[in-house]
Write a protein that holds these residues in place. Structure first.
Motif: not given
Length: 215
Positions: A200-215
């Motif tokens: 859960r933490k692994h996916m949450a970290d990747a998700s939040s950082n990637l969506t920020e990167y794409l924003s």
């Protein structure tokens, strides 16, 4: 990309699919690029029907979309879409872990550890990303649910090309590896809840950082 594929017609669309998929994931074919079918058929030295079959496979994976008057175009991913993909992946991968952990053997765990050690030494971002998937795949494969694994892989591929850019620009690899080792440790101990917590933490970290990167 290769100029000529030497293989039987029976396997030809699959070979083309693999080559084009890797070109998309590696960023050689970026989002929004039109895939000119006649040019690609000539480049590969194949029939239009074989090429179209390959493009249809990529469409099913979400990597290509067909538009009127434009034909096949490499899909672009928004931050909102990336978040949704990670949300779906989390549900599927948590389930895959729960099914897989009771079936993990010493051999599988040793292979997973060997993959992580290779990733520790890898400096090529594309290869690091491939090893990342191999690590997760070898664990999930023990769930003995091939359709589930196929769904997870398709969703993985949809964000993979962006993750490769993200890993190189934001230096996420070290943190990701720490989480991988923690996940492997929980799996080795047969701790399903612990492994799911790490994931859960692994996916949450990747998700939040990637969506920020794409924003």
């Amino acid at each position: 990309m290769t100029n000529q594929i030497k293989t039987s017609y029976r396997t030809l669309p699959g070979v083309i699919t693999n080559i084009l998929r890797e070109s998309i994931l590696a960023g050689e074919l970026s989002g929004g690029v039109q895939l000119k079918q006649e040019e690609l058929a000539t480049k590969f030295g194949v029939s239009m029907s074989a090429l179209r079959e390959a493009l249809k496979s990529l469409e099913a994976e979400g990597l290509v979309r067909f538009y009127p008057n434009r034909g096949a175009v490499v899909t672009e991913l928004s931050a909102v879409e990336a978040q949704e993909i990670f949300d779906i992946r989390l549900f599927l991968e948590l389930g895959a872990l729960e099914l897989a952990i009771p079936n993990l053997t010493k051999t599988v765990l040793a292979e997973a550890d060997a993959i992580l050690k290779r990733a520790d030494e890898e400096i090529n971002s594309n290869r690091s990303s491939e090893l990342n998937w191999q690590f997760h795949e070898i664990l999930y494969r023990s769930a003995n649910r091939p359709k589930l694994l196929s769904l997870i892989q398709n969703l993985h591929n949809n964000v993979e090309r962006y993750m490769r850019l993200y890993l190189t620009t934001l230096h996420y690899q070290t943190k990701s590896q720490e989480e991988h080792y923690a996940l492997l440790d929980a799996c080795t101990r047969g701790n399903i809840k612990g492994a799911q917590k790490v994931l859960r933490k692994h996916m949450a970290d990747a998700s939040s950082n990637l969506t920020e990167y794409l924003s």
